[in-house]
Write a protein that holds these residues in place. Structure first.
Motif, short mmCIF file in Angstrom:
data_model
loop_
_atom_site.label_atom_id
_atom_site.label_comp_id
_atom_site.label_asym_id
_atom_site.label_seq_id
_atom_site.Cartn_x
_atom_site.Cartn_y
_atom_site.Cartn_z
N ALA A 259 -21.60 -15.05 -7.55
CA ALA A 259 -21.77 -13.65 -7.96
C ALA A 259 -23.18 -13.17 -7.64
O ALA A 259 -23.37 -12.04 -7.16
CB ALA A 259 -21.49 -13.52 -9.45
N SER A 260 -24.15 -14.04 -7.89
CA SER A 260 -25.54 -13.68 -7.61
C SER A 260 -25.77 -13.46 -6.12
O SER A 260 -26.41 -12.50 -5.70
CB SER A 260 -26.46 -14.80 -8.13
OG SER A 260 -27.76 -14.61 -7.65
N LYS B 153 -23.50 -12.67 -3.93
CA LYS B 153 -22.80 -11.46 -3.50
C LYS B 153 -23.57 -10.21 -3.89
O LYS B 153 -23.60 -9.24 -3.15
CB LYS B 153 -21.40 -11.44 -4.13
CG LYS B 153 -20.41 -12.34 -3.40
CD LYS B 153 -19.00 -12.15 -3.91
CE LYS B 153 -18.01 -12.95 -3.06
NZ LYS B 153 -16.66 -12.90 -3.59
N GLN B 154 -24.20 -10.30 -5.07
CA GLN B 154 -24.98 -9.15 -5.52
C GLN B 154 -26.18 -8.92 -4.60
O GLN B 154 -26.49 -7.79 -4.21
CB GLN B 154 -25.46 -9.40 -6.95
CG GLN B 154 -25.91 -8.13 -7.66
CD GLN B 154 -26.26 -8.40 -9.10
OE1 GLN B 154 -26.31 -9.55 -9.55
NE2 GLN B 154 -26.50 -7.35 -9.85
N ARG B 155 -26.83 -10.02 -4.26
CA ARG B 155 -27.99 -9.89 -3.36
C ARG B 155 -27.56 -9.44 -1.98
O ARG B 155 -28.29 -8.73 -1.28
CB ARG B 155 -28.70 -11.24 -3.25
CG ARG B 155 -29.47 -11.62 -4.47
CD ARG B 155 -30.18 -12.93 -4.27
NE ARG B 155 -30.71 -13.43 -5.52
CZ ARG B 155 -31.40 -14.54 -5.63
NH1 ARG B 155 -31.64 -15.28 -4.57
NH2 ARG B 155 -31.87 -14.93 -6.79
N ALA C 107 -25.10 -7.54 -1.32
CA ALA C 107 -24.43 -6.24 -1.34
C ALA C 107 -25.15 -5.21 -0.48
O ALA C 107 -24.52 -4.35 0.14
CB ALA C 107 -24.31 -5.73 -2.77
#
Lengths: 300, 220
Positions: free
Chosen positions: A140-141, A143-145, A147
């Motif tokens: 998740a981290s 993917k967030q970075r 994005a």
């Protein structure tokens, strides 16, 4: 148009054999069969070798893209082939293109073993995320970075057409397969040779990226997918979204392994659609997404 | 018209594999250069050394071209215990490839004496230092002398094989203009393998190779 998912009119539950004969299962069976056959060829080629009386095929002889790479030489030099290709490669290419002409890039979604392997890795990643909360947080981290890089997605998708042009043009000009050294599929088939080639590096990157992005090779770099997608543009078959029935739950978009915005399309006619029909399988509303036959180049 | 997704999947399988089976049924199918379109095994032709392919075995070559295995192995400095079932391509090195083998067999067929064989015992693997210079393709201009002194030790540094690149030619001192003169066109990127480039252009590799080798041999 309702936005309440819980008010969805679901399809009636099937009974008997129809309850388990769903297209996602059929797709997996076909993919598994194709991948299993290629694995059989690879093992047979290693075990039996080439020195005996029995002629064993290299799995590379079944690669449709080899047909595209050898096509120019085949036509211009009276039926000869570039190294590592045979008549079988051309026949496989024709089968892929005929399938694409009639049913879009169904080869990619239903048969291609490299696509299947990427899907399996993505499924494994999802399983790991379920089992290991730390892994889920890490993904998740990441993917967030990542994005902020999503804006590059639409541009990177054009890379595969450049790869296609280079691989086909280069083979025609130089007379040998310029793409083979970086081809992850060729590297995978020749894994037993333990050669540390650029293709092996591309394969590793593809497999690692599959943990975070579905079908990364197909999305951005696969030249065969590019050719199939272009041919598929002429196909009369496409997934049709019924706007009046759709509840915009976005489950179809989430299910799409190619990252397409299915929930906003009228007809899914993207060059990238591999016709896996995961969107149709994920749709909770009866009749909202259907496979339909219509005129190519219809309304989007 | 709506298509059931299961039917769609069945259509994918039927169309894709149907096309393949259709071509196979029509005889338009070959998975290997080892068999022809009728499925008959391709064999080396005793009258045509160009029919030799990399997948052929030493045994096939020895049988068809009537040479003994120890003689062939010694000729190219290959280990004397190399199995007869070994494919030619598995033995490729700077000193041996199918092109060199063709040239040697051609010279034998024309009555010319081959390059002198190694003296190593055929039953024992020769020491690396005892291996002989491989057969440099003999030409009308440069016949191989049967009395030539065996050049011992390492393979010649300037022998063109199927793996030689244009950059190697330049490194050996051959001028780019000379190469381009032989090619009859501009030289491609240095990393390009000569054989791949030449065959890709539809030219005969052996003739280009002979010309380039002749120019190399003129160099001090």
């Amino acid at each position: 148009m309702s936005t309440q998912v819980n008010s969805v009119e679901k399809a009636p539950r099937a009974s008997g054999w129809k309850s388990w004969l769903k297209h996602p299962l059929l797709r997996r069976v076909v993919q598994l069969g194709a991948a299993g056959y290629i694995l059989f060829l690879v093992i047979q080629h290693i075990v039996v070798g080439e020195g005996g009386d029995v002629v064993t095929a290299s799995a590379e002889a079944f690669c449709p893209f080899g047909g595209l790479e050898t096509l120019y030489k085949f036509i211009t030099s009276g039926g000869t082939f570039v190294s590592h290709t045979h008549l079988s490669n051309l026949v496989m290419l024709i089968a892929v293109l005929v399938t694409a002409l009639l049913l879009r890039s169904a080869f990619c979604g239903w048969i291609c073993p490299l696509g299947f392997i990427q899907e399996m890795i993505s499924a494994f990643s999802r399983l790991l995320q379920k089992w290991i909360p730390g892994f889920k947080r890490a993904v998740a981290s990441l993917k967030q970075r990542g994005a902020r890089l999503a804006v590059l997605d639409r541009y990177l998708r054009w890379v595969k057409y450049l790869v296609l042009a280079w691989a086909v043009g280069g083979s025609a000009y130089f007379g040998y397969m310029v793409f083979r050294d970086v081809d992850p599929w060729a590297a995978l088939l020749n894994l037993a040779e333990f050669s540390f080639t650029p293709g092996f590096v591309v394969l590793l990157i593809t497999l690692a990226a599959s943990f975070f992005v579905e079908r990364p090779w197909c999305r951005y770099a696969c030249p065969l997918g590019a050719a199939s997608g272009l041919m598929g543009k002429l196909s009369p078959v496409a997934v049709k979204r019924n706007e009046e029935t759709c509840i915009s739950c976005k489950l179809c978009t989430k299910a799409c392994p190619m990252g397409l915005q299915v929930h906003t399309a009228d007809r899914v006619q993207s060059l990238d659609c591999n016709s896996c029909l995961e969107c149709v399988a994920s749709c909770p509303k009866k009749g909202a997404l259907e496979v339909q036959m219509g005129l190519p180049f219809g309304k989007k | 018209m709506r298509i059931n997704p299961v039917l769609y999947g069945v259509l994918v399988v039927v169309i894709f594999f149907g096309v393949i089976l259709g071509f196979q049924a029509a005889g338009v199918w070959s998975i290997s250069g080892k068999v022809d379109n009728n499925g008959k095994a391709i064999q080396p032709d005793a009258n045509n050394v160009e029919s030799i392919k990399g997948w052929m075995t030493l045994e096939q070559i020895c049988t068809v071209y009537n040479v003994s295995l120890p003689e062939l192995l010694a000729q190219f400095g290959l280990p004397a215990d190399t199995p007869a079932t070994t494919a030619l391509k598995d033995l490729e090195s700077d000193t041996f490839d199918t092109t060199a083998l063709r040239a040697w067999l051609q010279s034998k067929a024309q009555g010319g004496e081959p390059v002198q064989s190694a003296t190593a015992s055929p039953t024992a693997a020769p020491e690396p230092e005892s291996t002989l210079q491989p057969a440099v393709e003999p030409t009308a201009e440069q016949p191989v002398s049967p009395t030539a002194e065996p050049t011992a030790h390492m393979p010649p540094a300037r022998t063109i094989t199927g793996k030689t690149t244009f950059q190697e030619l330049l490194d050996w001192g051959l001028a780019q203009s000379t190469i381009e003169g032989i090619l009859g066109e501009g030289m491609p990127a240095g990393a390009t393998v000569i054989k791949d480039y030449v065959t890709g252009k539809g030219l005969e590799f052996s003739s280009i190779k002979t010309s380039l080798q002749a120019e190399l041999d003129k160099l001090p």
